[in-house]
Design a protein around this motif. Sequence first.
Motif, PDB file in Angstrom:
ATOM      1  N   GLY A  76      -7.864   5.154   6.668  1.00  0.00           N
ATOM      2  CA  GLY A  76      -6.818   3.443   6.531  1.00  0.00           C
ATOM      3  C   GLY A  76      -6.104   4.272   7.863  1.00  0.00           C
ATOM      4  O   GLY A  76      -5.355   2.574   8.494  1.00  0.00           O
ATOM      5  N   ASN A  77      -5.996   4.870   8.641  1.00  0.00           N
ATOM      6  CA  ASN A  77      -4.942   5.103   9.244  1.00  0.00           C
ATOM      7  C   ASN A  77      -3.822   5.203   9.566  1.00  0.00           C
ATOM      8  O   ASN A  77      -2.940   4.400  10.139  1.00  0.00           O
ATOM      9  CB  ASN A  77      -5.504   4.395  10.776  1.00  0.00           C
ATOM     10  CG  ASN A  77      -4.154   4.835  11.996  1.00  0.00           C
ATOM     11  OD1 ASN A  77      -4.763   4.422  12.935  1.00  0.00           O
ATOM     12  ND2 ASN A  77      -4.678   6.548  11.672  1.00  0.00           N
ATOM     13  N   ILE A  78      -3.204   5.111   8.028  1.00  0.00           N
ATOM     14  CA  ILE A  78      -1.880   4.477   8.084  1.00  0.00           C
ATOM     15  C   ILE A  78      -0.776   5.589   7.398  1.00  0.00           C
ATOM     16  O   ILE A  78       0.212   6.255   6.599  1.00  0.00           O
ATOM     17  CB  ILE A  78      -1.813   3.964   6.818  1.00  0.00           C
ATOM     18  CG1 ILE A  78      -2.532   3.287   5.847  1.00  0.00           C
ATOM     19  CG2 ILE A  78      -1.921   1.935   7.055  1.00  0.00           C
ATOM     20  CD1 ILE A  78      -2.339   2.429   5.011  1.00  0.00           C
ATOM     21  N   ASP A 114     -10.901  -0.718   8.154  1.00  0.00           N
ATOM     22  CA  ASP A 114     -10.070  -1.675   9.082  1.00  0.00           C
ATOM     23  C   ASP A 114      -9.267  -2.677   8.683  1.00  0.00           C
ATOM     24  O   ASP A 114      -8.665  -3.695   9.159  1.00  0.00           O
ATOM     25  CB  ASP A 114     -10.921  -2.314  10.222  1.00  0.00           C
ATOM     26  CG  ASP A 114     -11.699  -3.506   9.247  1.00  0.00           C
ATOM     27  OD1 ASP A 114     -11.554  -3.745   7.936  1.00  0.00           O
ATOM     28  OD2 ASP A 114     -12.394  -4.729   9.595  1.00  0.00           O
ATOM     29  N   TRP A 115      -8.409  -1.558   6.984  1.00  0.00           N
ATOM     30  CA  TRP A 115      -7.679  -3.171   6.443  1.00  0.00           C
ATOM     31  C   TRP A 115      -6.312  -2.796   7.462  1.00  0.00           C
ATOM     32  O   TRP A 115      -6.061  -3.614   6.947  1.00  0.00           O
ATOM     33  CB  TRP A 115      -7.630  -2.341   4.815  1.00  0.00           C
ATOM     34  CG  TRP A 115      -9.104  -2.066   4.479  1.00  0.00           C
ATOM     35  CD1 TRP A 115      -9.829  -3.196   3.935  1.00  0.00           C
ATOM     36  CD2 TRP A 115      -9.372  -0.776   4.679  1.00  0.00           C
ATOM     37  NE1 TRP A 115     -11.033  -2.363   3.928  1.00  0.00           N
ATOM     38  CE2 TRP A 115     -10.908  -0.731   3.701  1.00  0.00           C
ATOM     39  CE3 TRP A 115      -9.369   0.587   4.598  1.00  0.00           C
ATOM     40  CZ2 TRP A 115     -11.769  -0.511   3.479  1.00  0.00           C
ATOM     41  CZ3 TRP A 115     -10.343   1.320   4.363  1.00  0.00           C
ATOM     42  CH2 TRP A 115     -11.622   1.687   3.522  1.00  0.00           C
ATOM     43  N   HIS A 116      -6.147  -2.238   7.363  1.00  0.00           N
ATOM     44  CA  HIS A 116      -4.392  -1.945   7.955  1.00  0.00           C
ATOM     45  C   HIS A 116      -4.240  -1.969   9.472  1.00  0.00           C
ATOM     46  O   HIS A 116      -3.006  -1.563   9.766  1.00  0.00           O
ATOM     47  CB  HIS A 116      -3.737  -0.752   7.552  1.00  0.00           C
ATOM     48  CG  HIS A 116      -4.190  -0.216   6.422  1.00  0.00           C
ATOM     49  ND1 HIS A 116      -3.473  -0.782   5.096  1.00  0.00           N
ATOM     50  CD2 HIS A 116      -4.906  -0.195   5.328  1.00  0.00           C
ATOM     51  CE1 HIS A 116      -3.618  -1.637   3.705  1.00  0.00           C
ATOM     52  NE2 HIS A 116      -4.463  -0.394   3.530  1.00  0.00           N
ATOM     53  N   PRO A 169      -3.881  10.704   0.082  1.00  0.00           N
ATOM     54  CA  PRO A 169      -2.520  10.420  -0.667  1.00  0.00           C
ATOM     55  C   PRO A 169      -2.169   9.501  -1.265  1.00  0.00           C
ATOM     56  O   PRO A 169      -1.091   8.815  -1.976  1.00  0.00           O
ATOM     57  CB  PRO A 169      -1.550  11.152   0.143  1.00  0.00           C
ATOM     58  CG  PRO A 169      -1.553  10.515   1.539  1.00  0.00           C
ATOM     59  CD  PRO A 169      -3.442  10.245   1.578  1.00  0.00           C
ATOM     60  N   TYR A 170      -3.018   8.387  -0.524  1.00  0.00           N
ATOM     61  CA  TYR A 170      -2.473   6.471  -1.013  1.00  0.00           C
ATOM     62  C   TYR A 170      -2.275   6.921  -2.661  1.00  0.00           C
ATOM     63  O   TYR A 170      -1.499   6.075  -2.592  1.00  0.00           O
ATOM     64  CB  TYR A 170      -3.368   6.405  -0.553  1.00  0.00           C
ATOM     65  CG  TYR A 170      -3.186   4.269  -0.274  1.00  0.00           C
ATOM     66  CD1 TYR A 170      -2.334   4.084   0.929  1.00  0.00           C
ATOM     67  CD2 TYR A 170      -4.082   3.531  -1.134  1.00  0.00           C
ATOM     68  CE1 TYR A 170      -2.425   2.930   0.707  1.00  0.00           C
ATOM     69  CE2 TYR A 170      -3.368   2.041  -1.075  1.00  0.00           C
ATOM     70  CZ  TYR A 170      -3.247   1.847   0.297  1.00  0.00           C
ATOM     71  OH  TYR A 170      -3.015   0.500   0.351  1.00  0.00           O
ATOM     72  N   TYR A 171      -3.066   6.904  -3.212  1.00  0.00           N
ATOM     73  CA  TYR A 171      -2.878   6.592  -4.533  1.00  0.00           C
ATOM     74  C   TYR A 171      -2.112   7.630  -5.313  1.00  0.00           C
ATOM     75  O   TYR A 171      -2.376   7.756  -6.619  1.00  0.00           O
ATOM     76  CB  TYR A 171      -4.526   6.415  -5.735  1.00  0.00           C
ATOM     77  CG  TYR A 171      -4.529   4.922  -4.973  1.00  0.00           C
ATOM     78  CD1 TYR A 171      -4.839   3.798  -5.232  1.00  0.00           C
ATOM     79  CD2 TYR A 171      -5.928   5.543  -4.553  1.00  0.00           C
ATOM     80  CE1 TYR A 171      -5.465   2.911  -4.835  1.00  0.00           C
ATOM     81  CE2 TYR A 171      -6.738   4.197  -3.350  1.00  0.00           C
ATOM     82  CZ  TYR A 171      -6.127   2.887  -3.713  1.00  0.00           C
ATOM     83  OH  TYR A 171      -6.506   2.017  -3.216  1.00  0.00           O
TER      84      TYR A 171
END
Length: 172
Positions: free
Chosen positions: A26-28, A60-62, A143-145
């Motif tokens: 996600g690159n976030i 590319d979502w973020h 770690p997103y979830y």
Amino acid sequence: MKASTERLVEKLRTAPRLRVLFVCLGNICRSPAAEGVMRAVADAGCDASRWEIDSAGTGDWHVGDLPDKRMRIHARRRGLELIHRCRQVRVADFDDFDIIVGMDESNLRNLHALAPTFEAGAKIVGMAEFVGKAMRYDYIPDPYYEGAEGFELVLDLLDDGCRNLYRLLGGC
Ligand code: 4NP
């Protein structure tokens, strides 16, 4: 470390300039954190101007977003301000960077699929290759979830891995 990674690292060790790109999904979360950790390590070293450090995502979502708020909070507790703006990895990155560091097997597969040439593919390495044996992780978990422990674990793994990568690339 894979033999191909050892060869790449050895080749870059004495390079006058080093351009390092960290890549996750996600690159976030993971890759902007890796960028921040590596920049802090380089800034504390002897020749910060040698290093160009960036990050990107295979998705590319973020695009355009700051890193995930939770990652910014956990990083700030360690003295790191993450201000990267999300962008997607692009073919030109294989020209613009000397080493491209993926966080997990899926990132590495996606990067290899994007690499335009064999030489470009030889720039791709796994972040976990640089994490010390004591931590026993063969990828950097998303770690997103996850809860707070997931973000702390990522930062611990990146701290260890970036310090090792910095030294292997000739940083002092
Ligand atoms: P990252 O974590 O790859 O470490 O940035 C993720 C962030 C967002 C998503 C997945 C993973 N997502 O599906 O939006």
